[in-house]
Design an enzyme around this catalytic site. Structure first.
Site, mmCIF file in Angstrom:
data_model
loop_
_atom_site.group_PDB
_atom_site.id
_atom_site.type_symbol
_atom_site.label_atom_id
_atom_site.label_comp_id
_atom_site.label_asym_id
_atom_site.label_seq_id
_atom_site.Cartn_x
_atom_site.Cartn_y
_atom_site.Cartn_z
ATOM 1 N N ASP A 33 0.832 -1.203 0.000
ATOM 2 C CA ASP A 33 0.000 0.000 0.000
ATOM 3 C C ASP A 33 0.870 1.259 0.000
ATOM 4 O O ASP A 33 0.566 2.241 -0.691
ATOM 5 C CB ASP A 33 -0.913 -0.012 1.235
ATOM 6 C CG ASP A 33 -1.883 1.151 1.242
ATOM 7 O OD1 ASP A 33 -2.688 1.263 0.313
ATOM 8 O OD2 ASP A 33 -1.824 1.963 2.187
ATOM 9 N N MET B 293 -23.342 3.002 -12.651
ATOM 10 C CA MET B 293 -21.929 3.371 -12.620
ATOM 11 C C MET B 293 -21.752 4.886 -12.723
ATOM 12 O O MET B 293 -21.004 5.492 -11.958
ATOM 13 C CB MET B 293 -21.171 2.683 -13.759
ATOM 14 C CG MET B 293 -20.998 1.197 -13.586
ATOM 15 S SD MET B 293 -20.022 0.739 -12.130
ATOM 16 C CE MET B 293 -18.372 1.197 -12.655
ATOM 17 N N ASP C 289 -26.628 12.508 -19.914
ATOM 18 C CA ASP C 289 -27.252 11.334 -20.513
ATOM 19 C C ASP C 289 -28.160 11.841 -21.638
ATOM 20 O O ASP C 289 -28.365 13.048 -21.790
ATOM 21 C CB ASP C 289 -28.048 10.537 -19.470
ATOM 22 C CG ASP C 289 -28.162 9.060 -19.844
ATOM 23 O OD1 ASP C 289 -27.500 8.233 -19.203
ATOM 24 O OD2 ASP C 289 -28.913 8.737 -20.790
ATOM 25 N N VAL D 21 -20.929 4.801 -20.587
ATOM 26 C CA VAL D 21 -22.143 4.335 -21.254
ATOM 27 C C VAL D 21 -22.085 2.822 -21.385
ATOM 28 O O VAL D 21 -21.161 2.167 -20.902
ATOM 29 C CB VAL D 21 -22.322 5.022 -22.635
ATOM 30 C CG1 VAL D 21 -22.394 6.537 -22.465
ATOM 31 C CG2 VAL D 21 -21.209 4.644 -23.597
ATOM 32 N N VAL D 22 -23.061 2.252 -22.056
ATOM 33 C CA VAL D 22 -23.200 0.804 -22.168
ATOM 34 C C VAL D 22 -21.919 0.174 -22.720
ATOM 35 O O VAL D 22 -21.209 0.766 -23.536
ATOM 36 C CB VAL D 22 -24.414 0.457 -23.056
ATOM 37 C CG1 VAL D 22 -24.207 0.966 -24.480
ATOM 38 C CG2 VAL D 22 -24.678 -1.042 -23.052
ATOM 39 N N GLU D 23 -21.608 -1.051 -22.258
ATOM 40 C CA GLU D 23 -20.371 -1.751 -22.646
ATOM 41 C C GLU D 23 -20.501 -2.299 -24.069
ATOM 42 O O GLU D 23 -20.589 -3.512 -24.292
ATOM 43 C CB GLU D 23 -20.079 -2.877 -21.632
ATOM 44 C CG GLU D 23 -18.739 -3.550 -21.776
ATOM 45 C CD GLU D 23 -17.560 -2.741 -21.231
ATOM 46 O OE1 GLU D 23 -16.458 -3.288 -21.171
ATOM 47 O OE2 GLU D 23 -17.738 -1.561 -20.866
ATOM 48 N N SER E 132 -14.604 -2.392 -18.761
ATOM 49 C CA SER E 132 -13.982 -3.519 -18.071
ATOM 50 C C SER E 132 -13.341 -4.498 -19.041
ATOM 51 O O SER E 132 -12.564 -5.357 -18.625
ATOM 52 C CB SER E 132 -15.023 -4.251 -17.212
ATOM 53 O OG SER E 132 -16.109 -4.670 -18.012
ATOM 54 N N HIS F 7 -11.120 2.342 -15.249
ATOM 55 C CA HIS F 7 -12.057 1.272 -14.913
ATOM 56 C C HIS F 7 -12.395 1.302 -13.426
ATOM 57 O O HIS F 7 -11.597 0.922 -12.577
ATOM 58 C CB HIS F 7 -11.450 -0.086 -15.301
ATOM 59 C CG HIS F 7 -12.316 -1.250 -14.946
ATOM 60 N ND1 HIS F 7 -11.808 -2.507 -14.681
ATOM 61 C CD2 HIS F 7 -13.659 -1.359 -14.820
ATOM 62 C CE1 HIS F 7 -12.805 -3.325 -14.403
ATOM 63 N NE2 HIS F 7 -13.938 -2.653 -14.477
ATOM 64 N N ASN G 12 -17.626 -1.943 -9.337
ATOM 65 C CA ASN G 12 -18.987 -1.747 -8.829
ATOM 66 C C ASN G 12 -19.163 -2.454 -7.482
ATOM 67 O O ASN G 12 -18.766 -3.619 -7.349
ATOM 68 C CB ASN G 12 -19.982 -2.310 -9.858
ATOM 69 C CG ASN G 12 -21.407 -1.859 -9.600
ATOM 70 O OD1 ASN G 12 -21.639 -0.799 -9.036
ATOM 71 N ND2 ASN G 12 -22.362 -2.674 -9.988
ATOM 72 N N GLU H 184 -8.557 0.995 -12.089
ATOM 73 C CA GLU H 184 -7.513 0.670 -13.058
ATOM 74 C C GLU H 184 -7.403 1.832 -14.046
ATOM 75 O O GLU H 184 -8.387 2.179 -14.703
ATOM 76 C CB GLU H 184 -7.857 -0.608 -13.827
ATOM 77 C CG GLU H 184 -7.743 -1.882 -13.022
ATOM 78 C CD GLU H 184 -8.108 -3.112 -13.845
ATOM 79 O OE1 GLU H 184 -7.346 -4.084 -13.814
ATOM 80 O OE2 GLU H 184 -9.161 -3.100 -14.511
ATOM 81 N N ASN I 227 -9.634 -8.355 -14.479
ATOM 82 C CA ASN I 227 -10.492 -9.323 -15.177
ATOM 83 C C ASN I 227 -9.676 -10.360 -15.941
ATOM 84 O O ASN I 227 -10.091 -11.513 -16.071
ATOM 85 C CB ASN I 227 -11.455 -8.599 -16.112
ATOM 86 C CG ASN I 227 -12.643 -8.033 -15.365
ATOM 87 O OD1 ASN I 227 -13.062 -8.578 -14.347
ATOM 88 N ND2 ASN I 227 -13.176 -6.916 -15.838
#
Length: 712
Positions: free
Chosen positions: A295, A323, A342, A399-401, A428, A449, A452, A461, A499
């Site tokens: 850390d 998010m 939006d 926005v949407v992945e 992600s 990144h 959630n 990230e 991931n």
């Protein structure tokens, strides 16, 4: 009289001396080997000096002493048990010599007195505490116990149960609690601390306060009687129920305090020393001390980036979903105003509502008032247009992945922001380099990144594309840090760091299911291993649809390793409209029973889908389940380090701990390999090589093994 690099001793009045801590070249005082050596020399001088009537112990820094120097722990803990005891007992001699000086001693405690710093303060006759100061013994958080008399002196000052509450939680205590329970003698305003501490010292020198009585109180054991033994046994049972065996320090602290409560002072100190020695050489302590060091390294790296960063005075987030709303809340809460854009009014309403609910929870817990909430909400500006983006320094696209949608949105927003603005995509899985093709200034584009839920997960990230500039990384790291997050800079690849390492674990889970191992058993075994939830439950929490999408990305990115050699159970669940917790159907079924209680139970449909695809019913031990699950994850962490996705083992392991909840007491995937030993781990990999490419050592690992190099 004495002037060292950490400790000075001077006469401040007739017969009155001041022992002042001021470790040169450091922002805080800590009890490193140098400080302890100088303290011993100064105390010896005091013992030999005639006509001393009183001693004030103080700090020239904003905090008293924050504890032992943790950077020296790893070398000290590598000593043999006898050498370690000798090192501890050397400090005991110094502390005892100070405690037994033939005159009154008073500690003026400002800021923080923690761990060894508080143990030293406990050796003085009187403790005067600044009202805004904190004291405590947080050693349990490092997998160890106090080693310089903390559990002994504190339990005799404030009582066995109160001392257990302090030491088992490791929580720093507020001044009023410390006073009420008897750990300190008085509280004063911080600006008059030294003056008031001297007043207490003069009162003791005049005989108005008895230093001898205070010393006796710190050393007096409980009377060994049937009633006391019964009380101690009850305390042992009460606090023992709450302990996690994966973190042995709390159990050792509990047993030691119960044992030494009725022993004489010297014997009691020996019990504590034995406990410290056993813990210092445990795997858990190695991991937890290592985490502290990790850390510190992350903080140093972030500071270096922040020093060269242009400030983010105004930010923006695109997309007002869960998010986006979380990012807006986090930014506004930490002082950076944010535009939340939006294309739908109802989405903006949801984003605002998300932030409002999170603030209401803080109000309910007494951590915020309505005025504070209003300030945060005023810092979030919902909008359907780009009109105000002319002043934005950094944009988080959330926005949407979907790469097509993200590319279009990034191209639009780039035209609305200043030329020096940074664009960051909260993705992600989608390649940063591929998204960079949609912007005119790829050097000012990177990934950011968030995990959630944004307000709870500490990791961010920061993903560097092949054209991303250092200035862009610096500003993004600085923004994440200002939001209270821990940023880790990683290079672009499918899945980035966390991931990419996670999905071999899910792949291994699927192979176990196909081999006939029950998912509920796998969850139980991996939770016992230390994970907050097993892989089936984690899949449901992530969302089966999200899991399948990301798995396809990983298969495409690393087909030779992350492809499947059998049916994928998650895909079968998705085809059956099982989304996990999103719709209450996944590996488990979720709902509310007739009494209003939430339930989670294994789904019959999931078991049937697995049974239809099983190739065998394997008889396997719990350890074999652990090995088959953990080997692919550990090896992928090795590959990420070898491929330069991260610079250090520290960043790989901290990414897993902060982003996935990897068991802290195991220290991360690479620390886990070190703990076992590279030879032992390699043998486990060899024993499982028939399971495919995820179970093959890299050439780099083999070379490291041959050279007997560890990751830490």
């Amino acid at each position: 009289m004495y002037n060292g690099q950490a400790v000075s001793l001077k006469s401040i009045d007739t017969g009155v001396f001041e022992l002042e801590f001021d470790l040169q070249g450091e922002s805080v005082n800590k009890l490193n080997n140098l400080t302890l050596k100088e303290l011993g020399e100064a105390v010896s001088l005091l013992a030999e000096t005639k006509n001393v009537k009183g001693l004030l112990v103080s700090s020239a820094k904003p905090a008293f002493i924050v504890g032992a120097d943790i950077t020296e722990f790893q070398s000290n803990f590598a000593l043999t048990a006898e050498e370690l005891k000798a090192w501890i007992n050397e400090t005991h001699k110094t502390f005892s010599a100070m405690e037994n000086l033939p005159f009154s001693t008073v500690a003026a405690i400002n800021g923080m007195a923690l761990g060894g710093g508080f143990e030293l303060a406990l050796c003085t006759d009187f403790r005067v505490l600044a009202a805004d100061a904190r004291v405590g013994l947080p050693e349990v958080n490092l997998g160890i116990c106090p080693g310089w008399g903390g559990t002994v002196r504190l339990s005799r000052l404030i009582g066995t149960e109160a001392a257990l509450q302090w030491t088992l939680t490791g929580k720093p205590q507020k001044s009023q609690v410390a006073l009420d329970q008897g750990a300190v003698d008085c509280i004063v305003a911080s600006d008059v601390l030294r003056q008031e501490a001297l007043s207490v010292l003069h009162a003791a020198m005049a005989g108005e306060k008895s230093y001898a009585k205070n010393r006796a109180r710190k050393q007096q054991p409980l009377v060994d009687s049937l009633a006391v033994r019964t009380e101690l046994a009850d305390l042992s049972e009460k606090y023992g129920k709450k302990l996690d065996p994966n973190y042995p320090a709390a159990g050792v602290i509990l047993a030691s305090v119960i044992q030494h409560s009725t022993l004489d002072f010297a014997e009691a100190l020996n019990v504590e020393v034995d406990g410290f020695t056993s813990l210092a050489q445990s795997d858990a302590a190695q991991s937890l001390v290592g985490l502290f060091m990790n850390d510190q390294l992350l903080k140093k790296k972030s500071k270096r980036w922040c020093k060269q960063a242009a400030p983010v005075k105004q930010s923006a987030v695109l997309g007002a979903g869960i998010m986006g709303g979380g990012v807006a809340y986090q930014s506004a809460s930490s002082g950076t105003p944010i535009l939340m854009k939006d294309i739908r009014e109802e989405a903006l309403d949801l984003g605002v509502k998300t932030a409002s609910k999170l603030l209401d929870r803080k109000i309910d817990k007494g951590r915020l008032d309505n005025a504070g909430k209003a300030v945060v909400m005023d810092a979030i500006t919902p909008t359907l247009e780009y009109n105000e983006f002319w002043a934005v320094d950094l944009v988080v696209e959330a926005v949407v992945e979907n790469p097509v949608v993200k590319a279009a949105v990034l191209a639009d927003v780039e035209r609305a922001v200043p030329d020096d603005a940074v664009l960051a995509s909260n993705t992600s899985t989608i390649s940063i380099d591929s998204l960079a093709e949609s912007v005119a200034r790829p050097e000012q584009f990177c990934g950011m990144h968030f995990f959630n839920p944004v307000h709870l997960m500490p990791l961010v990230e920061v993903i560097r594309g092949s054209k991303t500039s250092n200035q862009t990384i610096a500003r993004t790291v600085a923004y994440a840090t200002a939001m209270g997050k821990t940023p880790i800079v990683v290079n672009d690849c499918p899945g980035f760091l966390v991931n990419r390492i996670l999905f071999p674990y899910f792949n291994a889970f699927n192979r176990l299911l196909i081999d006939g191992v029950d998912f509920q058993r796998i969850d139980r075994v991996m939770e016992q291993f230390g994970w907050p939830m097993g892989p089936a439950y984690l899949a449901d929490v992530v969302g089966i649809d999200t899991l399948v999408h990301a798995d396809h990305v990983m298969q495409e990115g690393f087909p030779e390793r992350m492809g499947h050699d059998a049916d994928v159970i998650a895909e079968a669940l998705l085809a059956a409209d099982c989304l996990g917790q999103k719709n209450g159907k996944g590996f488990y079924e979720y709902g509310v029973d007739d009494s209003g209680r939430r339930y989670k139970e294994p789904a019959g449909l999931a078991r049937q889908l697995i049974a239809d695809r099983m190739t065998q019913s394997l008889d396997i031990s719990d350890q074999e389940i652990i090995d088959r699950m953990m080997i692919p994850m550990c090896l992928e962490a090795v590959r990420c380090l070898e491929d330069g996705i991260v610079e250090t083992a520290t960043e790989a392991d901290m990414g897993l701990i902060l982003g996935l909840g990897f068991p802290r007491f195991r220290g991360g995937a690479l620390r886990y390999i070190d703990t076992q030993g590279l030879d032992v781990f390699a043998a486990k990999v060899e024993a499982n090589k028939q399971h495919g490419a995820l179970y093959q050592l890299t050439d780099g690992f083999k070379a490291q093994q041959a050279e007997k190099r560890t990751f830490y």
